[in-house]
Each structure stands twice: as C-alpha cells, then as structure tokens.
Design a protein around this motif. Structure first.
Motif, short mmCIF file in Angstrom:
data_model
loop_
_atom_site.label_atom_id
_atom_site.label_comp_id
_atom_site.label_asym_id
_atom_site.label_seq_id
_atom_site.Cartn_x
_atom_site.Cartn_y
_atom_site.Cartn_z
N LEU A 1 1.37 6.59 -6.87
CA LEU A 1 0.23 7.45 -7.21
C LEU A 1 0.56 8.92 -6.95
CD1 LEU A 1 -2.80 5.37 -5.86
CD2 LEU A 1 -2.16 5.75 -8.25
N LEU A 2 1.25 9.18 -5.85
CA LEU A 2 1.64 10.55 -5.53
C LEU A 2 2.61 11.10 -6.57
CD1 LEU A 2 1.52 12.91 -3.52
CD2 LEU A 2 3.43 11.86 -2.32
N LEU A 3 3.60 10.30 -6.95
CA LEU A 3 4.56 10.74 -7.97
C LEU A 3 3.88 10.94 -9.32
CD1 LEU A 3 7.65 8.48 -7.13
CD2 LEU A 3 7.40 10.94 -6.73
N ALA A 4 2.94 10.04 -9.66
CA ALA A 4 2.22 10.18 -10.92
C ALA A 4 1.38 11.45 -10.92
CB ALA A 4 1.35 8.95 -11.16
N GLY A 5 0.74 11.75 -9.79
CA GLY A 5 -0.07 12.96 -9.72
C GLY A 5 0.76 14.22 -9.84
N LEU B 1 0.82 -1.20 0.00
CA LEU B 1 0.00 0.00 0.00
C LEU B 1 0.86 1.26 0.00
CD1 LEU B 1 -2.86 -1.00 2.50
CD2 LEU B 1 -3.04 -0.67 0.01
N TYR B 2 1.96 1.22 0.75
CA TYR B 2 2.85 2.38 0.78
C TYR B 2 3.48 2.61 -0.59
CZ TYR B 2 7.01 5.17 1.70
OH TYR B 2 7.98 6.11 1.65
N VAL B 3 3.92 1.52 -1.23
CA VAL B 3 4.52 1.65 -2.57
C VAL B 3 3.49 2.17 -3.55
CG1 VAL B 3 5.51 0.36 -4.49
CG2 VAL B 3 6.26 -0.12 -2.16
N LEU B 4 2.25 1.66 -3.48
CA LEU B 4 1.19 2.12 -4.36
C LEU B 4 0.90 3.61 -4.13
CD1 LEU B 4 -0.99 1.49 -6.46
CD2 LEU B 4 -2.50 0.82 -4.57
N PHE B 5 0.83 3.99 -2.86
CA PHE B 5 0.58 5.40 -2.55
C PHE B 5 1.70 6.29 -3.07
CE2 PHE B 5 1.49 8.90 0.40
CZ PHE B 5 0.34 9.66 0.23
N ARG B 6 2.93 5.83 -2.93
CA ARG B 6 4.07 6.61 -3.40
C ARG B 6 4.04 6.79 -4.91
NH1 ARG B 6 9.81 4.19 -1.95
NH2 ARG B 6 9.04 2.64 -3.45
#
Length: 321
Positions: free
Chosen positions: A21-25, A14-19
C-alpha cells in the motif's frame, strides 16, 4: 504454538500489505501528474467543461498534440536539444572521469585542498556564480592572450553553444563536482596492481586511464552519463544565461504560455482581421500541458529503455550510501 505461528503469519501478511500500500501510494503520487498530462493531451476542447470527465476523455483527439508540436516547432527543437545535450554529456563524462582519476591516483601537494574545493562546488548555489560566468563568456579571453595579441577585450560567446561546451570540456559544467566525486571514489577503490602491471608493460598514465581504467568504470560512467544528460536536457540556468536566443527545449518551454496565447486563435481560425481574439485560457492550459508532455517524453522513453542498467550502475558505483 499454533496460535503463535498464526499470529506471526498474520503479522507478516499485514506488513506485506502495508508495504505494498505504501509503494502504491508513493507510485501514484509520482505518476499522477504524468497520467494527468497524458489524459489532457488526448482530450477534446469540448471535454473541458464537462464535469463528468476526469481522466478518460469522451472525445479522443490528436489536435492538442498537433497544436503543441506546431507551436514548439517540435522536430527541429528536439533534434537541437538532443544533440546539444549529447555533446555536453560526452564532454562532461570524459573530463570528469579524467579529473576523478587524477584525484584518486596522482596525489600532489594541495590535492586534498583542491578536492575539497571541488566538493564545495556541489554546495555552492549556481546562482551565486551567475555574474562572473556571464562576464567571463561575454569577453572570453583565456590567459589574456586575445587582448595581448589583438588589443580586443575578448570573444563574445553569448548566444552560442560554446559556453556550455567549454564548461563541460573543462569539468566545470553542470553538476561537475558531483561527477568528479563519483569517479574519484570508484577509481580509488580499484586495486593498484592493475596500474602497476600496466606500468611494467610500458603504459603511461593516460594510456592506462583510457585502455584499462575506463573499460572497468562502466557503472559510474552510466550513472554520470544519465544524470548529466537529464540535467542538461532540463537545465534552465545555463540556457537562459548563455543561450536564451537559441532553439533549445528549456528556453522554448519557458515561453510556451505566451506563444500559445498568441498563436492558438489563428490556428483555430477565430482571429478577426482588425481585432485580436483572446484564446480560451482553459484551452491554452491544455496546450501548455501537452507541450510539457512532449518535452519530457524523450526522458520517459530513455528511462524505460535504460532503467535496468541505471539501477545496476547506481548500486555498483556506491553513490546510494
């Protein structure tokens, strides 16, 4: 135990996914304006009022690029701007490196106060210096020698390249205070044994600086050169203050909207003999966006070419802290 490992693995995923997604945004927010300008540059005029078109044009065309390049007189304008930015960047890097080396290795009474004033130039808005700098270069008279020898108030250097060249060569140009600080911090961290060995071999201060210190100062040099070149290329303050009649990219882009409104009807063959025909404002906006894309294109290509060296130089020069 297995449940704990599974829970930890899920939390890590989940942390990797959040990271990501944040970078993509963040990447999308940064790249979206550039992608929109690229899309607009290849859109046909007929696509303006088609509500089904968003990013990908239906009718691809190079007319916007041709018209924007013609209005900007792009090739000579780009050549002048690149040459000017390269000259001021070279002078800024050389003068700021020498000043930074002096502050780092040659302490003198009042050097701390003087370096504090250098840091202060980073904080002072350039707009507050507009009037004295304008008056100085309107009647440029170093040490009053011109008036003493000829009786004239000085040389008028406005609408020439000399104000920026002189400011860059004397380490008072665009963001020079920051560049002096970068070089000073780097040279201060170098071992003094190198200079002592050079002194034993008979090298003076300038020779040590040129043959030993500067070859080792590649990381801050790359950082300063890239920052200086980009800031000088995009600068509107000094160019509008000293060189508003010269053909440089910032001054040309600032008048692009007015020139596009005036020239586009003639390019499209819609101007009548007696009466002026107004250009479509949405079409004018497309040409303006295309012109801005042409203006920033050299900087994008520069970044793509040197971004690896730039990131390494920023890390090694230590300015990220």
């Amino acid at each position: 135990m297995r449940l704990q490992k599974a829970g930890k693995k899920s939390a890590d995923m989940l942390y990797v996914l959040f990271r990501y997604l944040l970078l993509a945004g963040i990447s999308f927010i940064i790249l979206y304006p550039l992608l929109m300008k690229v899309s607009i540059a290849f859109k046909d005029k007929a696509d303006i009022y088609n509500p089904t078109i968003y990013m990908i044009p239906v009718h691809f065309t190079l007319d916007n690029i041709r018209m924007a390049a013609r209005i900007l007189d792009y090739a000579p304008l780009l050549g002048n701007t690149l040459l000017f930015a390269a000259a001021t960047t070279a002078l800024t890097a050389a003068s700021c490196a020498l000043a930074g080396y002096g502050f780092a290795r040659f302490p003198f009474p009042g050097s701390s106060v003087l370096f504090g004033l250098v840091i202060l130039t980073i904080l002072v808005p350039t707009g507050t210096l507009m009037v004295p700098m304008y008056l100085n270069f309107r009647s440029f008279d170093p040490l009053g020698l011109v008036q003493l020898l000829t009786g004239k108030p000085g040389f008028n250097l406005l609408n020439t390249y000399w104000p920026s060249l002189i400011a860059s060569a004397t380490a008072i140009g665009l963001k020079a205070g920051l560049f002096i600080y970068i070089f000073r911090q780097f040279f201060k961290g170098m071992p003094k044994e190198i200079e002592e060995a050079a002194l034993i071999d008979g090298a003076g201060g300038l020779r040590t600086f040129a043959s030993i210190m500067m070859p080792n100062a590649v990381p801050p040099l790359i950082t300063v050169v890239l920052f200086s070149f980009v800031w000088q290329y995009n600068d509107t303050f000094f160019t509008s203050l000293f060189m508003n009649e010269l053909k440089l990219m910032p001054t040309k882009i600032s008048t692009l909207a007015a020139q596009a409104n005036m020239l586009i009807p003639g390019m499209l063959g819609t101007s009548a003999g007696g009466g002026a025909v107004k250009a479509d404002p949405n079409h004018v906006a497309m040409i303006i966006d295309t012109g801005i894309l042409l203006a920033i294109l050299p900087l994008v290509l520069l970044y793509l070419a040197v971004q690896r060296y730039f990131v390494e130089s920023v890390e090694r020069s230590g300015i990220i802290g």
